[in-house]
Write an enzyme that holds these catalytic residues in place. Structure first.
Site, PDB file in Angstrom:
ATOM      1  N   SER A 152     -93.635 -18.552 -22.601  1.00  0.00           N
ATOM      2  CA  SER A 152     -93.859 -19.996 -22.706  1.00  0.00           C
ATOM      3  C   SER A 152     -92.527 -20.715 -22.821  1.00  0.00           C
ATOM      4  O   SER A 152     -91.566 -20.177 -23.390  1.00  0.00           O
ATOM      5  CB  SER A 152     -94.709 -20.289 -23.954  1.00  0.00           C
TER       6      SER A 152
ATOM      7  N   TYR B  35     -94.989 -18.682 -33.169  1.00  0.00           N
ATOM      8  CA  TYR B  35     -95.249 -18.534 -31.735  1.00  0.00           C
ATOM      9  C   TYR B  35     -93.957 -18.556 -30.914  1.00  0.00           C
ATOM     10  O   TYR B  35     -93.712 -17.672 -30.095  1.00  0.00           O
ATOM     11  CB  TYR B  35     -96.191 -19.641 -31.270  1.00  0.00           C
TER      12      TYR B  35
END
Length: 223
Positions: free
Chosen positions: A132, A147
């Site tokens: 990401s 994350y």
């Protein structure tokens, strides 16, 4: 070595959302896909609907993915798609740091190690790490909680393993964009099928394709 006519592929978290769209895209390109998921009922239903195989895989339980890889005698293509997204601060007792690192760093590395023997034998393999922009230093490492840290570590693994994997094996990371999944939410700008385009492309790269890169929309982006 030339790509197998019908490569075998494992897609973790393949029962829904982006993972399911990746599995569907690989099946459309002639791959024999195994969907890995924790939820047996959901995983079996997705596999049946797509014409795929199913393996119960809990990335926090190494015995499950060890068994899946051993039963299949390894996979030609590995798509490390499964992820977790928490909101708690890294300083909070409620931080999901351990879970995030297990699911998005430790297990992907374990799966790569488990499949390496097959790749050495066949001389062909592809690894796609679903990362990401939230885990990119170039974009401010903006992912919440653990994350972004876990995705940054997955990116680092991608770069380092490009040096260590057998000849004929390519490994790349990609940011699929903001995808309409349970994690991305209904307001996301991309359908799962649109998000799956770059991962499927990386999984089917020709022999002269790139390795050790980070991609979005099939273009290199900064780490």
């Amino acid at each position: 070595m030339t790509r197998p006519l019908h490569p075998t592929a494992l897609v973790t978290g393949g029962n829904r959302g982006l993972g399911r769209a990746i599995a569907e895209g690989l099946i459309a390109r002639g791959c024999h896909v195994t969907i890995g998921a924790r939820d047996t009922c959901a995983g079996q239903a997705a596999a049946e609907a797509l014409g795929a195989s199913f393996a119960r895989i809990d990335l926090q339980d190494p015995e499950t993915y060890f068994a899946a890889v051993m039963e299949a005698q390894g996979f030609d293509i590995l798509v490390n798609n499964a992820g977790v997204l928490g909101e708690a601060s890294l300083l909070s007792p409620a931080s999901d740091f351990d879970e995030a690192m297990e699911v998005m760093v430790t297990a992907p590395l374990d799966l790569i190690r488990l499949n390496a023997a097959r790749w050495r034998e066949t001389g062909w393999g592809r690894v796609v790490n679903i990362s990401s922009g939230w885990g990119a230093h170039a974009e401010g490492l903006e992912g919440p909680g653990a994350y972004g840290v876990a995705k940054a570590a997955l990116n680092a693994l991608t770069r380092a393993l490009a040096r260590d994997l057998p000849d004929g094996v390519k490994i790349n990371a990609c940011c699929p964009g903001w995808v309409q999944t349970r994690m991305g939410g209904a307001g996301a700008t991309l359908s799962p099928e649109e998000g799956a385009d770059t991962p499927v492309w990386l999984a089917m790269l020709p022999d002269d394709g790139p390795s050790g890169g980070f991609f979005r929309n099939r273009q290199l982006i900064g780490w």
